[in-house]
Design a protein around this motif. Structure first.
Motif, short mmCIF file in Angstrom:
data_model
loop_
_atom_site.label_atom_id
_atom_site.label_comp_id
_atom_site.label_asym_id
_atom_site.label_seq_id
_atom_site.Cartn_x
_atom_site.Cartn_y
_atom_site.Cartn_z
N SER A 12 0.81 -1.05 -0.03
CA SER A 12 -0.02 0.09 0.13
C SER A 12 0.77 1.15 0.21
O SER A 12 1.85 1.18 0.72
CB SER A 12 -0.94 0.08 1.45
N LEU A 14 -0.87 4.22 0.20
CA LEU A 14 -1.65 5.35 0.65
C LEU A 14 -1.02 6.21 1.83
O LEU A 14 -0.41 5.70 2.62
CB LEU A 14 -3.05 4.97 1.27
N ASN A 15 -1.20 7.40 1.76
CA ASN A 15 -0.91 8.43 3.04
C ASN A 15 -2.23 8.47 3.94
O ASN A 15 -3.04 9.26 3.70
CB ASN A 15 -0.43 9.71 2.53
N ARG A 16 -2.15 7.76 5.03
CA ARG A 16 -3.38 7.72 5.72
C ARG A 16 -3.34 8.85 6.91
O ARG A 16 -3.03 8.41 7.91
CB ARG A 16 -3.51 6.21 6.40
N GLU A 17 -3.41 10.14 6.44
CA GLU A 17 -3.28 11.24 7.60
C GLU A 17 -4.42 11.04 8.53
O GLU A 17 -5.49 10.42 8.21
CB GLU A 17 -3.15 12.54 6.67
N SER A 100 -7.42 5.35 -3.32
CA SER A 100 -7.69 4.05 -2.44
C SER A 100 -8.24 2.94 -3.28
O SER A 100 -7.77 1.82 -3.11
CB SER A 100 -8.89 4.44 -1.30
N GLU A 204 -8.43 -2.29 6.83
CA GLU A 204 -7.94 -1.13 6.53
C GLU A 204 -8.67 -0.71 5.16
O GLU A 204 -8.75 0.44 4.79
CB GLU A 204 -6.46 -1.37 6.21
N HIS A 207 -11.85 1.12 5.83
CA HIS A 207 -11.32 2.39 6.44
C HIS A 207 -11.02 3.33 4.76
O HIS A 207 -11.37 4.52 4.96
CB HIS A 207 -10.54 2.46 7.21
N ASP A 208 -10.21 2.66 4.00
CA ASP A 208 -9.83 3.50 2.97
C ASP A 208 -10.87 3.84 2.08
O ASP A 208 -10.99 5.16 1.51
CB ASP A 208 -8.89 2.83 2.36
N ARG A 211 -13.49 6.30 3.98
CA ARG A 211 -12.91 7.78 4.58
C ARG A 211 -13.41 8.94 3.62
O ARG A 211 -13.89 9.91 3.96
CB ARG A 211 -11.65 7.39 4.50
#
Length: 252
Positions: A12, A14-17, A100, A204, A207-208, A211
């Motif tokens: 992955s 992705l930047n999950r800020e 995502s 995850e 959530h992605d 979100r």
């Protein structure tokens, strides 16, 4: 539900800020409601009731997950439909959703999840000739088409489609936990890598996927209610697929 260090081995990007507090609180509330609804839907299911009672035989498992392999081989089409439905790659929420969806597809292919799934089928006692000879059943064809029937190109329901897809993702995590407990643990069998990984990785993915929709609609109770309805739709249709496969198996 918990996510452990196995996720650190995935590709992955992705930047999950961290989300703003009000958005994070809304996402957490939706997550809790979704997990509860997954359990309710699985509890109502004859397939998963039989699983919990120890009455799902190896041959039923083989039939169901041979079919499931044929469906998951086209899962990218569902993600692709959502990407097509996104109206803008610069709108922040739609951009996040596109990333995502693309990331999930990349991770699945890059990390060899299809190969893991073949190992899982071997763990169920299936040989390569049986796997190669399998063909799509009516239940599988119906499930594949259902997402396109509900969210076909040209319909204005991008975030609802995203929510429905996310509901399926989290249902897979809850479903896999039950299969590990009531089938593999009950038989003192080792946990297949694919099944165990997706008991956590799909959390995850949920959530992605959810979100961007939550970010879009936090503070809009009517839209949040629509998202939850879509989430439940994805869960119900996923569980229905297993009911239909059980019926097909019993009708053979």
């Amino acid at each position: 539900m918990k996510v452990n260090s196995t996720l650190a081995t995935t590709s992955s990007r992705l930047n999950r800020e961290k989300l703003p507090p009000e958005v994070e609180a809304q996402k957490q509330a939706i997550t809790e409601r979704t997990v509860a609804y997954c359990n309710e839907s699985l509890d109502r299911s004859r397939f998963f009731s039989l699983l919990q009672d120890g009455e799902i035989t190896p041959s039923i498992m083989q039939y169901a997950f041979l079919q499931y392999q044929l469906w998951r081989d086209r899962l990218h089409q569902w993600f692709g439909l959502c990407i097509v439905k996104a109206g803008s790659c610069t709108d922040p929420d739609q951009k996040a959703a596109i990333m995502s969806l693309a990331d999930h597809t990349f991770t699945d292919l890059q990390d060899g999840h299809s190969e893991m799934y073949l190992e899982f089928l071997h763990d169920l006692g299936l040989g390569d000739p049986e796997i190669k000879a399998s063909r799509r059943s009516a239940a599988t064809v119906s499930y594949e088409r259902s997402f396109f029937d509900d969210f076909g190109y040209g319909t204005n329901n991008f975030y609802e489609a995203l929510a429905t897809l996310s509901g399926r993702e989290l249902c897979v995590a809850v479903r896999n936990e039950r299969i590990l407990q009531y089938y593999f643990d009950a038989r003192s069998m080792k946990h297949p890598t694919w099944l165990a990984l997706h008991a956590e990785l799909e959390v995850e993915h949920f959530h992605d996927a959810i979100r961007p929709a939550v970010t879009r609609y936090t503070g809009n109770s009517a839209k949040i209610a629509e998202l939850m309805k879509a989430v439940e739709q994805g869960i119900n249709r996923h569980v229905q697929y297993f009911e239909e496969m059980l019926h097909e198996y019993e009708s053979r």
